[in-house]
Motif scaffolding. Structure first.
Motif, PDB file in Angstrom:
ATOM      1  N   MET A 280      -7.241  10.543  -7.617  1.00 56.96           N
ATOM      2  CA  MET A 280      -8.154   9.482  -7.188  1.00 56.96           C
ATOM      3  C   MET A 280      -7.629   8.114  -7.612  1.00 56.96           C
ATOM      4  O   MET A 280      -7.633   7.159  -6.819  1.00 56.96           O
ATOM      5  CB  MET A 280      -9.550   9.727  -7.774  1.00 56.96           C
ATOM      6  N   LEU A 281      -7.176   8.018  -8.847  1.00 57.26           N
ATOM      7  CA  LEU A 281      -6.667   6.737  -9.331  1.00 57.26           C
ATOM      8  C   LEU A 281      -5.444   6.287  -8.544  1.00 57.26           C
ATOM      9  O   LEU A 281      -5.301   5.104  -8.210  1.00 57.26           O
ATOM     10  CB  LEU A 281      -6.326   6.842 -10.825  1.00 57.26           C
ATOM     11  N   GLN A 282      -4.561   7.236  -8.228  1.00 56.19           N
ATOM     12  CA  GLN A 282      -3.365   6.874  -7.466  1.00 56.19           C
ATOM     13  C   GLN A 282      -3.717   6.355  -6.071  1.00 56.19           C
ATOM     14  O   GLN A 282      -3.054   5.451  -5.562  1.00 56.19           O
ATOM     15  CB  GLN A 282      -2.429   8.082  -7.355  1.00 56.19           C
ATOM     16  N   GLN A 283      -4.748   6.930  -5.474  1.00 55.73           N
ATOM     17  CA  GLN A 283      -5.156   6.444  -4.154  1.00 55.73           C
ATOM     18  C   GLN A 283      -5.778   5.053  -4.245  1.00 55.73           C
ATOM     19  O   GLN A 283      -5.511   4.183  -3.423  1.00 55.73           O
ATOM     20  CB  GLN A 283      -6.141   7.424  -3.503  1.00 55.73           C
ATOM     21  N   PHE A 284      -6.619   4.841  -5.269  1.00 53.42           N
ATOM     22  CA  PHE A 284      -7.286   3.549  -5.403  1.00 53.42           C
ATOM     23  C   PHE A 284      -6.349   2.451  -5.902  1.00 53.42           C
ATOM     24  O   PHE A 284      -6.740   1.278  -5.941  1.00 53.42           O
ATOM     25  CB  PHE A 284      -8.501   3.674  -6.322  1.00 53.42           C
ATOM     26  N   GLU A 285      -5.119   2.820  -6.308  1.00 48.57           N
ATOM     27  CA  GLU A 285      -4.117   1.804  -6.623  1.00 48.57           C
ATOM     28  C   GLU A 285      -3.692   1.037  -5.380  1.00 48.57           C
ATOM     29  O   GLU A 285      -3.127  -0.043  -5.468  1.00 48.57           O
ATOM     30  CB  GLU A 285      -2.882   2.453  -7.252  1.00 48.57           C
ATOM     31  N   GLY A 286      -3.912   1.640  -4.204  1.00 52.23           N
ATOM     32  CA  GLY A 286      -3.653   0.931  -2.953  1.00 52.23           C
ATOM     33  C   GLY A 286      -2.333   1.202  -2.282  1.00 52.23           C
ATOM     34  O   GLY A 286      -1.970   0.510  -1.319  1.00 52.23           O
ATOM     35  N   ALA A 287      -1.583   2.228  -2.748  1.00 49.79           N
ATOM     36  CA  ALA A 287      -0.265   2.496  -2.160  1.00 49.79           C
ATOM     37  C   ALA A 287      -0.362   2.788  -0.667  1.00 49.79           C
ATOM     38  O   ALA A 287       0.454   2.308   0.131  1.00 49.79           O
ATOM     39  CB  ALA A 287       0.406   3.661  -2.890  1.00 49.79           C
ATOM     40  N   ASN A 288      -1.351   3.588  -0.253  1.00 51.62           N
ATOM     41  CA  ASN A 288      -1.490   3.907   1.169  1.00 51.62           C
ATOM     42  C   ASN A 288      -1.902   2.691   1.995  1.00 51.62           C
ATOM     43  O   ASN A 288      -1.545   2.588   3.172  1.00 51.62           O
ATOM     44  CB  ASN A 288      -2.502   5.045   1.369  1.00 51.62           C
ATOM     45  N   ALA A 289      -2.656   1.802   1.395  1.00 46.51           N
ATOM     46  CA  ALA A 289      -3.015   0.572   2.114  1.00 46.51           C
ATOM     47  C   ALA A 289      -1.757  -0.217   2.455  1.00 46.51           C
ATOM     48  O   ALA A 289      -1.644  -0.800   3.540  1.00 46.51           O
ATOM     49  CB  ALA A 289      -3.963  -0.276   1.265  1.00 46.51           C
ATOM     50  N   PHE A 290      -0.796  -0.222   1.542  1.00 44.56           N
ATOM     51  CA  PHE A 290       0.465  -0.916   1.805  1.00 44.56           C
ATOM     52  C   PHE A 290       1.270  -0.194   2.879  1.00 44.56           C
ATOM     53  O   PHE A 290       1.904  -0.817   3.729  1.00 44.56           O
ATOM     54  CB  PHE A 290       1.275  -1.039   0.517  1.00 44.56           C
ATOM     55  N   ASN A 291       1.266   1.156   2.835  1.00 44.03           N
ATOM     56  CA  ASN A 291       1.985   1.923   3.848  1.00 44.03           C
ATOM     57  C   ASN A 291       1.411   1.683   5.244  1.00 44.03           C
ATOM     58  O   ASN A 291       2.146   1.514   6.216  1.00 44.03           O
ATOM     59  CB  ASN A 291       1.916   3.424   3.535  1.00 44.03           C
ATOM     60  N   TYR A 292       0.080   1.693   5.344  1.00 46.52           N
ATOM     61  CA  TYR A 292      -0.577   1.635   6.649  1.00 46.52           C
ATOM     62  C   TYR A 292      -0.700   0.225   7.213  1.00 46.52           C
ATOM     63  O   TYR A 292      -0.752   0.043   8.427  1.00 46.52           O
ATOM     64  CB  TYR A 292      -1.983   2.254   6.561  1.00 46.52           C
ATOM     65  N   TYR A 293      -0.755  -0.790   6.328  1.00 47.02           N
ATOM     66  CA  TYR A 293      -1.042  -2.147   6.801  1.00 47.02           C
ATOM     67  C   TYR A 293      -0.072  -3.187   6.237  1.00 47.02           C
ATOM     68  O   TYR A 293      -0.444  -4.342   6.045  1.00 47.02           O
ATOM     69  CB  TYR A 293      -2.477  -2.538   6.433  1.00 47.02           C
ATOM     70  N   ILE A 418      -8.077  -6.179  -7.979  1.00 44.71           N
ATOM     71  CA  ILE A 418      -8.779  -4.896  -8.148  1.00 44.71           C
ATOM     72  C   ILE A 418      -7.760  -3.765  -8.237  1.00 44.71           C
ATOM     73  O   ILE A 418      -7.849  -2.882  -9.105  1.00 44.71           O
ATOM     74  CB  ILE A 418      -9.761  -4.656  -6.986  1.00 44.71           C
ATOM     75  N   PHE A 419      -6.769  -3.779  -7.341  1.00 44.47           N
ATOM     76  CA  PHE A 419      -5.711  -2.769  -7.390  1.00 44.47           C
ATOM     77  C   PHE A 419      -4.976  -2.808  -8.731  1.00 44.47           C
ATOM     78  O   PHE A 419      -4.634  -1.773  -9.301  1.00 44.47           O
ATOM     79  CB  PHE A 419      -4.714  -2.990  -6.252  1.00 44.47           C
ATOM     80  N   ALA A 420      -4.729  -4.021  -9.230  1.00 40.97           N
ATOM     81  CA  ALA A 420      -4.032  -4.165 -10.508  1.00 40.97           C
ATOM     82  C   ALA A 420      -4.837  -3.548 -11.650  1.00 40.97           C
ATOM     83  O   ALA A 420      -4.288  -2.880 -12.537  1.00 40.97           O
ATOM     84  CB  ALA A 420      -3.752  -5.643 -10.798  1.00 40.97           C
ATOM     85  N   CYS A 421      -6.147  -3.765 -11.631  1.00 42.02           N
ATOM     86  CA  CYS A 421      -7.011  -3.187 -12.678  1.00 42.02           C
ATOM     87  C   CYS A 421      -6.995  -1.660 -12.621  1.00 42.02           C
ATOM     88  O   CYS A 421      -6.964  -0.986 -13.664  1.00 42.02           O
ATOM     89  CB  CYS A 421      -8.436  -3.700 -12.526  1.00 42.02           C
ATOM     90  N   ILE A 422      -7.006  -1.101 -11.420  1.00 43.45           N
ATOM     91  CA  ILE A 422      -6.976   0.353 -11.274  1.00 43.45           C
ATOM     92  C   ILE A 422      -5.635   0.905 -11.752  1.00 43.45           C
ATOM     93  O   ILE A 422      -5.570   1.990 -12.358  1.00 43.45           O
ATOM     94  CB  ILE A 422      -7.252   0.761  -9.821  1.00 43.45           C
ATOM     95  N   CYS A 423      -4.552   0.163 -11.514  1.00 43.15           N
ATOM     96  CA  CYS A 423      -3.248   0.572 -12.053  1.00 43.15           C
ATOM     97  C   CYS A 423      -3.300   0.627 -13.576  1.00 43.15           C
ATOM     98  O   CYS A 423      -2.722   1.536 -14.195  1.00 43.15           O
ATOM     99  CB  CYS A 423      -2.160  -0.405 -11.608  1.00 43.15           C
ATOM    100  N   GLY A 424      -3.993  -0.337 -14.181  1.00 46.10           N
ATOM    101  CA  GLY A 424      -4.155  -0.320 -15.635  1.00 46.10           C
ATOM    102  C   GLY A 424      -4.922   0.901 -16.099  1.00 46.10           C
ATOM    103  O   GLY A 424      -4.564   1.535 -17.117  1.00 46.10           O
TER     104      GLY A 424
END
Length: 454
Positions: A280-293, A418-424
């Motif tokens: 869950m944390l890895q998804q909310f880091e936003g990696a897929n958002a970067f892949n898709y958009y 927000i993504f940065a905080c989730i990475c933390g």
């Protein structure tokens, strides 16, 4: 339960079990036969298709929105439909692979993918687009399980690790190709190109053997020995490996007669928390958002989307190869910590660049800073997943991919902070709870988790 496990980018649980099992073999290492290489390449077409599917929505965004008049909400739904299809695929992939075999399952998944690409290429409205993306997602969800399982089951122990890691590499090759071609051809032609490896794999499946382990599992003893001999070479004595495969399969079948609710027993609580929490944390880091958009992010940063997208296409492959090599050499846990820290720092700088852009400061610097930060995202390490964990992954991925465009319109700086905080949070979670898996047997890992739990 292992039969219903799945993995997106790396080995599935079944593959890991096979890897541990293979280490106990004492027979001499067989040579790499042409049939083994060809069978692996045919299977890897599925990984390539998964990459094409994952990367399509980024370079196609502007063309689709202009040609069909889609709103941000409509395109966000289109982009996220792949995750809904992935959830459906993750629920059936293990059972399908066991019931009809690894080879037929790959064929069925490619029928879904090919139909999806055709639907997108010929789309006249949003319904055809969404249906095509959904079908692509179903095929994607099945392929990410069956491909690494098939490769792990046909390869001998001394090359199994190297062959299975090619799954991860070919997925990113697919993303890179789609990113690069998306800056040259129209979105309809790009969809047709995405369907080419589907056809190649379906054609190739007629010439490769079924997994020997599946054949012995369903009682096809004669075909099992013939297939194993073909894969290992005529001059190789397969008697010991064949006997060990039979013993392993019988033991595995006895131990896998469990139900999904058994996962929620107290003894599995810590393992489930780690698996679901990390995914869950890895998804909310936003990696897929970067892949898709990715192209939309470049545009928002006032940077050329074509140059940015091509740059990612170039960086993806060596970055993926590097992560595969380092995972084997360094271990997964240190790389999870480093990659989360790198992504967190990049998200912070990206948010900062958008913040300065909003204030009309450093106008010449902020697009370059955003460009550099976005290029960091291909360097990412993802964990393997079982069925419950995978369902969580697809669910969280849908939330991120659907809401990302809305978040970007709301506040670009806020989105990346927000993504940065989730990475933390991921760093803290990994440091406190996630054990290292490098060089450790499955039983040893289970024992260490039990010790932590108590």
């Amino acid at each position: 339960m292992e039969r219903e496990s799945q993995e997106e980018d790396g080995l599935s649980t079944s593959s890991l079990l096979l890897g541990n099992y293979g280490e106990s073999m004492t027979s001499s290492d067989p040579s790499v036969t042409p049939l083994l290489v060809f069978s692996t390449l045919v299977a890897l077409c599925g990984s390539f298709v998964s990459g094409c599917t994952s990367g399509y929505s980024s370079p196609a965004e502007s063309g689709i929105m202009e040609d069909l008049g889609l709103s941000t909400a409509a395109y966000s739904l289109f982009g996220s439909m792949i995750t809904i299809g992935g959830m459906i695929g993750s629920l059936v992939n293990g059972r399908m692979t066991d019931m009809v075999g690894r080879r037929r399952t790959m064929g069925i998944s490619q029928i879904f993918c090919a139909a999806g690409w055709l639907s997108i290429a010929l789309a006249k409205n949003v319904w055809w687009l969404d249906t095509g993306r959904l079908l692509n997602g179903v095929g994607f969800g099945i392929l990410t399980y069956v491909v690494p399982v098939y490769i792990a089951e046909i390869t001998p122990k001394h090359i199994r690790g190297a062959f299975t890691t090619l799954n991860h590499l070919l997925l990113y090759c697919g993303i890179s190709l789609i990113y690069f071609l998306g800056t040259i051809v129209s979105w309809r032609i790009l969809a047709l190109i995405g369907g080419i490896p589907c056809v190649l794999q379906v054609f190739g499946l007629f010439f490769i053997p079924e997994s020997p382990r599946w054949l012995v599992k369903v009682g096809q003893e004669k075909e099992f020995e013939v297939t194993l001999q073909r894969l290992r070479g005529k001059s190789i004595d397969i008697s010991q490996e064949a006997a060990e495969i039979r013993d392993y399969t019988e033991t595995f079948e006895r131990q896998s007669q469990s139900r999904i609710l058994d996962l929620f027993q107290q003894r599995y609580a810590h393992s489930l928390i780690i698996g679901v929490g990390l995914m869950m944390l890895q998804q909310f880091e936003g990696a897929n958002a970067f892949n898709y958009y990715a192209s939309a992010i470049f545009k928002s940063a006032d940077f050329s989307s074509s140059i940015g997208t091509r740059s990612i296409a170039i960086v993806q492959i060596p970055a993926s190869a590097l992560s595969v090599i380092l995972t084997d050499k360094v271990g997964r846990r240190p790389l999870l910590l480093v990659s989360s820290a790198g992504m967190g720092f990049s998200c912070f700088l990206l948010g900062f660049s958008f913040f300065m852009q909003d204030l009309q400061y450093w106008k010449k610097v902020t697009p370059i800073l955003a460009y550099v930060c976005i290029l960091v995202f291909p360097i990412n390490v993802k964990g393997s997943a079982g069925s419950v964990v995978t369902f969580s992954r697809w669910s969280c991925s849908w939330i991120v991919t659907y809401t990302f465009n809305f978040m970007l319109e709301w506040s670009a700086p806020g989105t990346f902070l927000i993504f940065a905080c989730i990475c933390g949070l991921t760093i803290v979670f990994t440091a406190k709870l996630v054990p290292e898996t490098k060089g450790r047997a499955l039983e040893e890992l289970q024992a260490s988790l039990a010790h932590i739990l108590h």
